[in-house]
Design a protein around this motif. Structure first.
Motif, PDB file in Angstrom:
ATOM      1  N   ILE A   1       0.858  -1.196   0.000  1.00  0.00           N
ATOM      2  CA  ILE A   1       0.000   0.000   0.000  1.00  0.00           C
ATOM      3  C   ILE A   1       0.890   1.241   0.000  1.00  0.00           C
ATOM      4  O   ILE A   1       1.739   1.408   0.886  1.00  0.00           O
ATOM      5  N   PHE A   2       0.674   2.091  -0.998  1.00  0.00           N
ATOM      6  CA  PHE A   2       1.488   3.307  -1.134  1.00  0.00           C
ATOM      7  C   PHE A   2       0.748   4.526  -0.598  1.00  0.00           C
ATOM      8  O   PHE A   2      -0.417   4.745  -0.925  1.00  0.00           O
ATOM      9  N   GLY A   3       1.461   5.328   0.189  1.00  0.00           N
ATOM     10  CA  GLY A   3       0.941   6.633   0.632  1.00  0.00           C
ATOM     11  C   GLY A   3       2.101   7.611   0.586  1.00  0.00           C
ATOM     12  O   GLY A   3       2.623   8.013   1.621  1.00  0.00           O
ATOM     13  N   LEU A   4       2.538   7.943  -0.631  1.00  0.00           N
ATOM     14  CA  LEU A   4       3.777   8.725  -0.798  1.00  0.00           C
ATOM     15  C   LEU A   4       3.536  10.226  -0.796  1.00  0.00           C
ATOM     16  O   LEU A   4       4.469  11.009  -0.953  1.00  0.00           O
ATOM     17  N   GLY A   5       2.271  10.651  -0.640  1.00  0.00           N
ATOM     18  CA  GLY A   5       1.977  12.082  -0.518  1.00  0.00           C
ATOM     19  C   GLY A   5       1.875  12.797  -1.854  1.00  0.00           C
ATOM     20  O   GLY A   5       2.070  12.200  -2.922  1.00  0.00           O
ATOM     21  N   GLY A   6       1.567  14.102  -1.770  1.00  0.00           N
ATOM     22  CA  GLY A   6       1.423  14.924  -2.979  1.00  0.00           C
ATOM     23  C   GLY A   6       2.779  15.414  -3.454  1.00  0.00           C
ATOM     24  O   GLY A   6       3.767  14.682  -3.372  1.00  0.00           O
ATOM     25  N   ALA A   7       2.824  16.655  -3.947  1.00  0.00           N
ATOM     26  CA  ALA A   7       4.073  17.116  -4.562  1.00  0.00           C
ATOM     27  C   ALA A   7       4.633  18.379  -3.929  1.00  0.00           C
ATOM     28  O   ALA A   7       5.664  18.870  -4.372  1.00  0.00           O
ATOM     29  N   SER A   8       3.967  18.899  -2.896  1.00  0.00           N
ATOM     30  CA  SER A   8       4.457  20.166  -2.331  1.00  0.00           C
ATOM     31  C   SER A   8       5.340  19.913  -1.103  1.00  0.00           C
ATOM     32  O   SER A   8       5.371  18.802  -0.575  1.00  0.00           O
ATOM     33  N   TRP A   9       6.019  20.947  -0.672  1.00  0.00           N
ATOM     34  CA  TRP A   9       6.845  20.879   0.548  1.00  0.00           C
ATOM     35  C   TRP A   9       7.775  19.659   0.517  1.00  0.00           C
ATOM     36  O   TRP A   9       7.712  18.801   1.412  1.00  0.00           O
ATOM     37  N   SER A  10       8.613  19.612  -0.502  1.00  0.00           N
ATOM     38  CA  SER A  10       9.435  18.413  -0.694  1.00  0.00           C
ATOM     39  C   SER A  10      10.344  18.141   0.509  1.00  0.00           C
ATOM     40  O   SER A  10      10.763  17.013   0.727  1.00  0.00           O
ATOM     41  N   LYS A  11      10.626  19.183   1.301  1.00  0.00           N
ATOM     42  CA  LYS A  11      11.510  18.912   2.453  1.00  0.00           C
ATOM     43  C   LYS A  11      10.840  17.990   3.474  1.00  0.00           C
ATOM     44  O   LYS A  11      11.502  17.435   4.340  1.00  0.00           O
ATOM     45  N   THR A  12       9.520  17.815   3.373  1.00  0.00           N
ATOM     46  CA  THR A  12       8.850  16.874   4.279  1.00  0.00           C
ATOM     47  C   THR A  12       8.829  15.462   3.680  1.00  0.00           C
ATOM     48  O   THR A  12       8.248  14.549   4.257  1.00  0.00           O
ATOM     49  N   GLY A  13       9.432  15.304   2.508  1.00  0.00           N
ATOM     50  CA  GLY A  13       9.546  13.967   1.921  1.00  0.00           C
ATOM     51  C   GLY A  13       8.604  13.729   0.763  1.00  0.00           C
ATOM     52  O   GLY A  13       8.760  12.768   0.006  1.00  0.00           O
ATOM     53  N   SER A  14       7.585  14.587   0.592  1.00  0.00           N
ATOM     54  CA  SER A  14       6.645  14.325  -0.500  1.00  0.00           C
ATOM     55  C   SER A  14       7.155  15.031  -1.755  1.00  0.00           C
ATOM     56  O   SER A  14       7.255  16.252  -1.787  1.00  0.00           O
ATOM     57  N   ASN A  15       7.523  14.247  -2.728  1.00  0.00           N
ATOM     58  CA  ASN A  15       7.972  14.828  -4.001  1.00  0.00           C
ATOM     59  C   ASN A  15       7.318  13.984  -5.085  1.00  0.00           C
ATOM     60  O   ASN A  15       6.610  13.047  -4.802  1.00  0.00           O
ATOM     61  N   GLN A  16       7.530  14.335  -6.319  1.00  0.00           N
ATOM     62  CA  GLN A  16       6.812  13.573  -7.341  1.00  0.00           C
ATOM     63  C   GLN A  16       7.694  12.518  -7.988  1.00  0.00           C
ATOM     64  O   GLN A  16       7.371  12.030  -9.068  1.00  0.00           O
ATOM     65  N   ASP A  17       8.784  12.156  -7.330  1.00  0.00           N
ATOM     66  CA  ASP A  17       9.731  11.222  -7.951  1.00  0.00           C
ATOM     67  C   ASP A  17       9.075   9.895  -8.339  1.00  0.00           C
ATOM     68  O   ASP A  17       9.487   9.238  -9.278  1.00  0.00           O
ATOM     69  N   TRP A  18       8.053   9.518  -7.569  1.00  0.00           N
ATOM     70  CA  TRP A  18       7.445   8.204  -7.784  1.00  0.00           C
ATOM     71  C   TRP A  18       6.540   8.152  -9.019  1.00  0.00           C
ATOM     72  O   TRP A  18       6.222   7.073  -9.513  1.00  0.00           O
ATOM     73  N   LEU A  19       6.141   9.323  -9.518  1.00  0.00           N
ATOM     74  CA  LEU A  19       5.144   9.385 -10.590  1.00  0.00           C
ATOM     75  C   LEU A  19       5.531   8.517 -11.792  1.00  0.00           C
ATOM     76  O   LEU A  19       4.760   7.699 -12.275  1.00  0.00           O
ATOM     77  N   LYS A  20       6.780   8.689 -12.228  1.00  0.00           N
ATOM     78  CA  LYS A  20       7.220   7.976 -13.437  1.00  0.00           C
ATOM     79  C   LYS A  20       7.286   6.464 -13.208  1.00  0.00           C
ATOM     80  O   LYS A  20       7.078   5.678 -14.133  1.00  0.00           O
ATOM     81  N   GLU A  21       7.537   6.050 -11.955  1.00  0.00           N
ATOM     82  CA  GLU A  21       7.626   4.605 -11.676  1.00  0.00           C
ATOM     83  C   GLU A  21       6.249   3.947 -11.824  1.00  0.00           C
ATOM     84  O   GLU A  21       6.147   2.813 -12.270  1.00  0.00           O
ATOM     85  N   PHE A  22       5.201   4.664 -11.447  1.00  0.00           N
ATOM     86  CA  PHE A  22       3.851   4.123 -11.609  1.00  0.00           C
ATOM     87  C   PHE A  22       3.447   4.104 -13.084  1.00  0.00           C
ATOM     88  O   PHE A  22       2.763   3.194 -13.538  1.00  0.00           O
ATOM     89  N   GLU A  23       3.906   5.103 -13.819  1.00  0.00           N
ATOM     90  CA  GLU A  23       3.597   5.109 -15.254  1.00  0.00           C
ATOM     91  C   GLU A  23       4.270   3.932 -15.944  1.00  0.00           C
ATOM     92  O   GLU A  23       3.697   3.340 -16.850  1.00  0.00           O
ATOM     93  N   LYS A  24       5.474   3.570 -15.458  1.00  0.00           N
ATOM     94  CA  LYS A  24       6.184   2.440 -16.076  1.00  0.00           C
ATOM     95  C   LYS A  24       5.393   1.148 -15.942  1.00  0.00           C
ATOM     96  O   LYS A  24       5.531   0.250 -16.759  1.00  0.00           O
ATOM     97  N   ILE A  25       4.589   1.019 -14.883  1.00  0.00           N
ATOM     98  CA  ILE A  25       3.789  -0.212 -14.753  1.00  0.00           C
ATOM     99  C   ILE A  25       2.346   0.055 -15.224  1.00  0.00           C
ATOM    100  O   ILE A  25       1.402  -0.611 -14.822  1.00  0.00           O
ATOM    101  N   ASN A  26       2.236   1.103 -16.050  1.00  0.00           N
ATOM    102  CA  ASN A  26       0.968   1.338 -16.753  1.00  0.00           C
ATOM    103  C   ASN A  26      -0.157   1.869 -15.868  1.00  0.00           C
ATOM    104  O   ASN A  26      -1.338   1.662 -16.167  1.00  0.00           O
TER     105      ASN A  26
END
Ligand SMILES: Cc1cc2nc3c(=O)[nH]c(=O)nc-3n(C[C@H](O)[C@H](O)[C@H](O)COP(=O)(O)OP(=O)(O)OC[C@H]3O[C@@H](n4cnc5c(N)ncnc54)[C@H](O)[C@@H]3O)c2cc1C
Length: 396
Positions: free
Chosen positions: A158-183
């Motif tokens: 179960i993923f709860g990686l957060g949105g894209a703001s306030w990256s210093k709290t750990g939520s960034n959009q790095d994961w977006l492309k990994e989900f696209e890779k699995i369609n």
């Protein structure tokens, strides 16, 4: 029947899911940072709205209308959140506009401590500095820890990686492309609950930044919002602005110019204000006193009126009720309190599981929903976390 669950990301969505799932499963939280709940703590820096006391329709109407989220809010609403917090020893009270705060002077860090203590008591394993970096060939999450990278072997992820703001709290959009890779399709992130850049004199903004505009109303077409806004070095932000962001974003998407109308006297009609004018006697130097305005109000109106109109008290009064504010843009994602975008709801079943990859669940702000501030954001994270947990718990 699965026996072990991996929760990836240590935000409020995964924390509450872990709390309930640990009744029946071995649960591990994999968090990339040095602590869980960092954005939760940031949320406590201003007013800490743990949820909003709005109920039923009033609660659900605050959200973008996605049936999966609305069903989750029906199953676990703000009253349930307050009961859950009470179970953890966190008493709450209802403040203005239904915002729910921790009781007394309970600090955010103490709230988080109680949640963490409950997870520990229930045997939830929390692994810090464990970063999700993609999926392996069997679509199992890959986790990087120090020098090594390994595939997770739990039965469900179960993923709860957060949105894209306030990256210093750990939520960034790095994961977006990994989900696209699995369609799994995603929607581009955009700012929500953010400030607006105004096309207005920079000198005025610089001089007046930090000044609150209290008891005002802002309007965009048929959207009206009473509340407060603060003048910033770029424009405006605050609780009267945030609920209008979706409508502003929509108009900008259509390439339309966006003008917001500011009413400095929402509790008076134009005629009531005109009745205060003494013909021949009400002059610019009396405006502040006669109409009960501040100097900043007057300066703001002056900026938006021709000189002749400003000198005429009748034109001035009409302008106080609809000061045009031309919007240049929304503030950048990084600064926004929350974001829209992320995982497309079309990809999920009614319990937040991926339709294409049934072992993968997705909860919290990483999904494309929207809501104003005031406790609604955390509530959606809690409701989605509980909804996915319910799908695995017996009895449901
Ligand atoms: C300034 C501010 C004030 C706010 N105030 C309020 C408020 O008063 N009330 C309210 O309701 N909401 C508020 N919010 C919003 C609320 O905090 C968020 O909506 C909420 O924290 C989102 O929860 P989440 O669990 O989805 O994600 P997050 O809380 O963002 O947690 C995601 C977690 O996933 C981890 N992670 C990310 N990528 C990886 C990876 N690759 N591998 C492993 N872990 C990863 C992150 O480190 C983080 O710990 C505020 C937000 C901000 C920025």
């Amino acid at each position: 029947m699965p026996k072990s669950i991996a929760l990836i990301g240590g935000g409020p969505a995964c924390m509450i899911a872990a709390y309930y799932l640990s009744d029946q499963y071995n649960v591990t939280i994999y968090e990339q940072g040095k602590a869980i709940g960092r954005k939760f703590l940031v949320a406590g820096n201003g007013g800490f709205n743990l949820t909003n006391a709005a109920k039923d329709e009033a609660l659900r109407n605050a959200y973008s209308q996605d049936s999966i989220l609305l069903d989750a809010l029906k199953e676990f609403d703000s009253g349930d959140t307050r009961n859950w917090l009470a179970e953890l020893g966190i008493d709450t009270f209802i403040g203005s506009s239904g915002r729910v705060f921790p009781e007394g002077d309970t600090k955010p860090v103490e709230v988080l401590k109680k949640i963490k203590a409950a997870l520990k008591r229930k045997g939830v394993n929390i692994l810090l500095h464990h970063r999700f970096v993609g999926f392996d060939q069997l679509n199992k999450p890959l986790i990087q820890h120090k020098e090594s990278t390994f595939s997770l072997s739990e039965d469900k992820f179960i993923f709860g990686l957060g949105g894209a703001s306030w990256s210093k709290t750990g939520s960034n959009q790095d994961w977006l492309k990994e989900f696209e890779k699995i369609n799994i399709s995603t929607v581009q992130f955009a700012s929500s609950n953010c400030g607006i850049d105004l096309n207005i004199s920079q000198e005025f903004l610089t001089t007046c930044q930090g000044t609150p505009l209290k008891n005002i109303s802002l309007s965009l077409n048929n959207h009206h919002r009473k509340g407060e806004a603060v003048i910033t070095k770029y424009g405006l932000e605050g609780n009267a602005v945030y609920p209008l962001i979706p409508a502003i974003r929509e108009r900008q998407k259509q390439g339309k110019k966006v003008v917001l109308y500011l009413d400095l006297k929402p509790n008076n009609t134009v005629n009531q204000l005109k009745a205060k004018i003494i013909p021949g006697k009400t002059r610019t130097k009396n405006y502040q006193y006669v109409f009960n305005l501040t100097k900043i109000h007057i300066d703001l109106v002056k900026l938006t009126l021709q000189k002749d109109a400003f000198l005429d008290p009748y034109s001035f009064v009409e302008q106080i009720k609809k000061v045009p504010l031309h919007i240049d843009s929304l503030r950048p994602i990084e600064e926004a309190i929350s974001t829209v975008g992320g995982i497309d709801f079309q990809e999920l079943n009614d319990f937040f599981w991926s339709k294409k990859h049934p072992k993968i669940g997705i909860i919290g702000e990483m999904i494309n929903w929207d809501a104003p501030t005031g406790g609604y954001l955390l509530q959606a994270c809690f409701s989605s976390g509980v909804q996915i947990a319910r799908s695995l718990l017996t009895p449901l």
